[in-house]
Design a protein around this motif. Structure first.
Motif, PDB file in Angstrom:
ATOM      1  N   UNK A 246       3.633 -85.132 -23.889  1.00  0.00           N
ATOM      2  CA  UNK A 246       4.455 -83.926 -23.978  1.00  0.00           C
ATOM      3  C   UNK A 246       5.813 -84.077 -23.297  1.00  0.00           C
ATOM      4  N   UNK A 247       5.985 -85.127 -22.505  1.00  0.00           N
ATOM      5  CA  UNK A 247       7.287 -85.441 -21.930  1.00  0.00           C
ATOM      6  C   UNK A 247       7.706 -84.528 -20.796  1.00  0.00           C
ATOM      7  N   UNK A 248       8.885 -84.818 -20.269  1.00  0.00           N
ATOM      8  CA  UNK A 248       9.441 -84.011 -19.178  1.00  0.00           C
ATOM      9  C   UNK A 248      10.213 -82.840 -19.777  1.00  0.00           C
ATOM     10  N   UNK A 249       9.457 -81.948 -20.366  1.00  0.00           N
ATOM     11  CA  UNK A 249      10.018 -80.760 -21.004  1.00  0.00           C
ATOM     12  C   UNK A 249       9.217 -79.558 -20.521  1.00  0.00           C
ATOM     13  N   UNK A 250       9.638 -78.398 -20.941  1.00  0.00           N
ATOM     14  CA  UNK A 250       8.825 -77.204 -20.672  1.00  0.00           C
ATOM     15  C   UNK A 250       8.927 -76.285 -21.876  1.00  0.00           C
ATOM     16  N   UNK A 251       7.818 -76.230 -22.625  1.00  0.00           N
ATOM     17  CA  UNK A 251       7.732 -75.366 -23.804  1.00  0.00           C
ATOM     18  C   UNK A 251       6.487 -74.513 -23.650  1.00  0.00           C
ATOM     19  N   UNK A 252       6.604 -73.252 -24.017  1.00  0.00           N
ATOM     20  CA  UNK A 252       5.488 -72.359 -23.718  1.00  0.00           C
ATOM     21  C   UNK A 252       5.211 -71.388 -24.850  1.00  0.00           C
ATOM     22  N   UNK A 253       3.946 -71.107 -25.043  1.00  0.00           N
ATOM     23  CA  UNK A 253       3.530 -70.074 -25.982  1.00  0.00           C
ATOM     24  C   UNK A 253       3.881 -68.711 -25.392  1.00  0.00           C
ATOM     25  N   UNK A 254       4.105 -67.742 -26.249  1.00  0.00           N
ATOM     26  CA  UNK A 254       4.477 -66.417 -25.765  1.00  0.00           C
ATOM     27  C   UNK A 254       3.302 -65.759 -25.045  1.00  0.00           C
TER      28      UNK A 254
ATOM     29  N   UNK B  33      -2.593 -75.998 -17.732  1.00  0.00           N
ATOM     30  CA  UNK B  33      -1.167 -76.299 -17.589  1.00  0.00           C
ATOM     31  C   UNK B  33      -0.860 -77.001 -16.270  1.00  0.00           C
ATOM     32  N   UNK B  34       0.121 -77.908 -16.318  1.00  0.00           N
ATOM     33  CA  UNK B  34       0.500 -78.654 -15.116  1.00  0.00           C
ATOM     34  C   UNK B  34       1.061 -77.739 -14.029  1.00  0.00           C
ATOM     35  N   UNK B  35       1.894 -76.777 -14.424  1.00  0.00           N
ATOM     36  CA  UNK B  35       2.521 -75.868 -13.448  1.00  0.00           C
ATOM     37  C   UNK B  35       2.490 -74.465 -14.048  1.00  0.00           C
ATOM     38  N   UNK B  36       1.455 -73.720 -13.745  1.00  0.00           N
ATOM     39  CA  UNK B  36       1.238 -72.429 -14.405  1.00  0.00           C
ATOM     40  C   UNK B  36       2.320 -71.404 -14.056  1.00  0.00           C
ATOM     41  N   UNK B  37       2.859 -71.440 -12.843  1.00  0.00           N
ATOM     42  CA  UNK B  37       3.828 -70.418 -12.421  1.00  0.00           C
ATOM     43  C   UNK B  37       5.272 -70.906 -12.510  1.00  0.00           C
ATOM     44  N   UNK B  38       5.522 -71.876 -13.378  1.00  0.00           N
ATOM     45  CA  UNK B  38       6.865 -72.453 -13.448  1.00  0.00           C
ATOM     46  C   UNK B  38       7.908 -71.409 -13.850  1.00  0.00           C
TER      47      UNK B  38
END
Length: 470
Positions: free
Chosen positions: A220-228, A252-257
């Motif tokens: 998934x790479x060093x990105x941050x994409x999230x479902x609504x 998720x790696x970081x839930x509160x990002x």
């Protein structure tokens, strides 16, 4: 066209997991299955978690699929190699395409192709797997130059790596993972039997933008994409109606990002009157007292806060970008709010000395998390830690029969030292907790003291090169 999605993890063959008994389904495969279903590509999922290699092989013989797609990671590489060898030994599968995907293939392309795989999926698998299914007609295994995000051997025997596939931006376009294609009751019943409560895993995001040197992010790479928040809440409603778990685990790696997302997610749960407990992982720098309150109000009963070390020097060497005092503060604040806490510890990082390990032990005593995991650092290919230690690595002899866990490198002390150091930390924390409950001088307390003495002696002898253990 018949497609079988499978993996090579067998719970019965994993002593550590058998002691824990907290299995979760292979979400990645279930997402790919759902994506193929969306485009009317027939597929089955053979979940190996509660199976064994013999049953898996017989299933494949009976199914005789056109494509066998297998998830590959460090934990399953050895069994996966054995599975590919079996498939390649059968004339029945001469026209069957073997596709591998997962975090371990990106930096081991030639190794996995040499095992007998036809195609490697590099990065996210949904769109790539669909294109492979559309393109493959069982005639030629090397006509895939037009598909992004793969590696394969061409007609001339050369290894071809195509252009990187762009990451999926709209995660709401993903259908829900195809949990109905596996026996979810096996997971729920196992949790219920061993822990009194059933649990189901769920993913809300992809990617991690942080740069911890030991962490691998090849899919998934060093990105941050999230479902609504609405999409995630609707999935929770569906799962609750379908399976009625007692709790949830956000993978998720970081839930509160993203704090805005978190507040909207809490709103969606409240609007639906949904109040099922969950646990998650995060970083201390993405926590505040207010964020912890939101987590608590949303139903979080346990939060895992990454630490890795109690030494700021080592955290800086890892490029963790966190302050150990803030990590400790967030653990204490969470506990004060009634949220259970967990943390992660890694020993043996380059440059770590015994004084750093003592700082880690002191951190665990001061923060006093409810739980923690502890391991010895190991270099995963493709990470900065691997690159930095490559010159001093003790290479394993056979790639297919070993994992990155078996790779050692020049550390401050002999590898045997950390066998005892882990026991020093674990029993030191245990004794501290007994002190807090006035139970330090019972039988359990004296056993912990004895184990600490043995561990310290082992650390001394291994540091002095007077003792080595395999």
């Amino acid at each position: 066209m018949k497609i079988v999605l499978t993996h090579a993890y067998f719970l019965s063959l994993d002593p550590k997991e058998k002691a824990i008994m907290k299995p979760y389904p292979p979400l990645g495969l279930l997402y790919i299955s759902a994506w193929l279903d969306k485009f009317e590509k027939e597929n089955e999922v053979y979940d190996t978690t509660f199976s064994d290699p013999l049953h898996q092989r017989q299933y494949l013989l009976d199914a005789h699929p056109d494509i066998i797609a297998i998830y590959a990671n460090l934990l399953t590489k050895i069994k996966l190699a054995e599975l590919i060898s079996f498939i390649r030994s059968k004339n029945l599968f001469d026209q069957t395409l073997i596709v591998l995907g997962g975090p371990d293939v990106t930096y081991n392309i030639e190794n996995y192709l040499s095992l007998g795989a036809d195609v490697l999926v590099i990065g996210e698998g949904e769109e790539t797997m669909l294109e492979l299914a559309i393109s493959y007609e069982g005639k030629s295994k090397a006509q895939f130059h037009h598909i992004d995000g793969i590696a394969f051997v061409d007609e001339n025997g050369g290894v071809i790596t195509t252009r990187a596939r762009q990451k999926m931006q709209d995660l709401d376009a993903l259908p829900l993972p195809n949990r109905r294609k596996i026996d979810m009751s096996l997971y729920l019943d196992t949790w219920k039997k061993y822990h009194g409560k059933s649990s189901i895993s769920i993913s809300t995001q992809r990617g991690c933008p942080y740069t911890c040197k030991w962490c691998s992010t090849p899919v998934y790479g060093q990105s941050h994409r999230r479902r609504s928040p609405d999409t995630v809440a609707r999935e929770l409603e569906f799962i609750q109606k379908e399976y009625s778990p007692d709790q949830y685990w956000f993978v998720d790696d970081v839930f509160t990002i993203n704090h805005k997302w978190l507040n909207e997610f809490r709103y969606e749960l409240k609007r639906r009157n949904f109040n099922i407990p969950f646990e998650c992982i995060t970083r201390a720098d993405r926590l505040t007292v207010d964020v912890l309150k939101v987590l608590k109000d949303a139903g979080c009963f346990r939060v895992w806060i990454g630490a890795e070390s109690g030494s700021q020097k080592i955290l800086n060497a890892m490029d963790r970008r966190v302050d150990i005092s803030h990590v400790q503060e967030m653990i204490l604040q969470a506990k004060k709010m009634g949220i259970e806490t967990g943390t992660f510890i890694m020993l043996g990082y380059p440059g770590e000395t015994e004084s750093d390990i003592k700082l880690t032990l002191n951190y665990l005593k001061s923060a006093n998390p409810d739980d923690f995991t502890i391991t010895v650092a190991y270099p995963i290919k493709g990470t900065p830690l691997y690159t930095e230690t490559e010159a001093s690595q003790i290479k394993v002899s056979t790639w297919a029969s070993t994992t990155d866990h078996d790779i050692d490198f020049k550390r401050s002390y002999h590898r045997s030292y950390y066998f005892f150091a882990i026991r020093w930390v674990v029993n030191g924390v245990k004794l501290h907790k007994l002190h807090l409950t006035n139970g330090a001088y019972g039988m359990t307390g004296w056993k912990s003291r004895l184990k600490i003495i043995v561990a310290r002696l082992g650390m001394f002898l291994t540091k002095s090169k007077m003792l080595k253990i395999s």
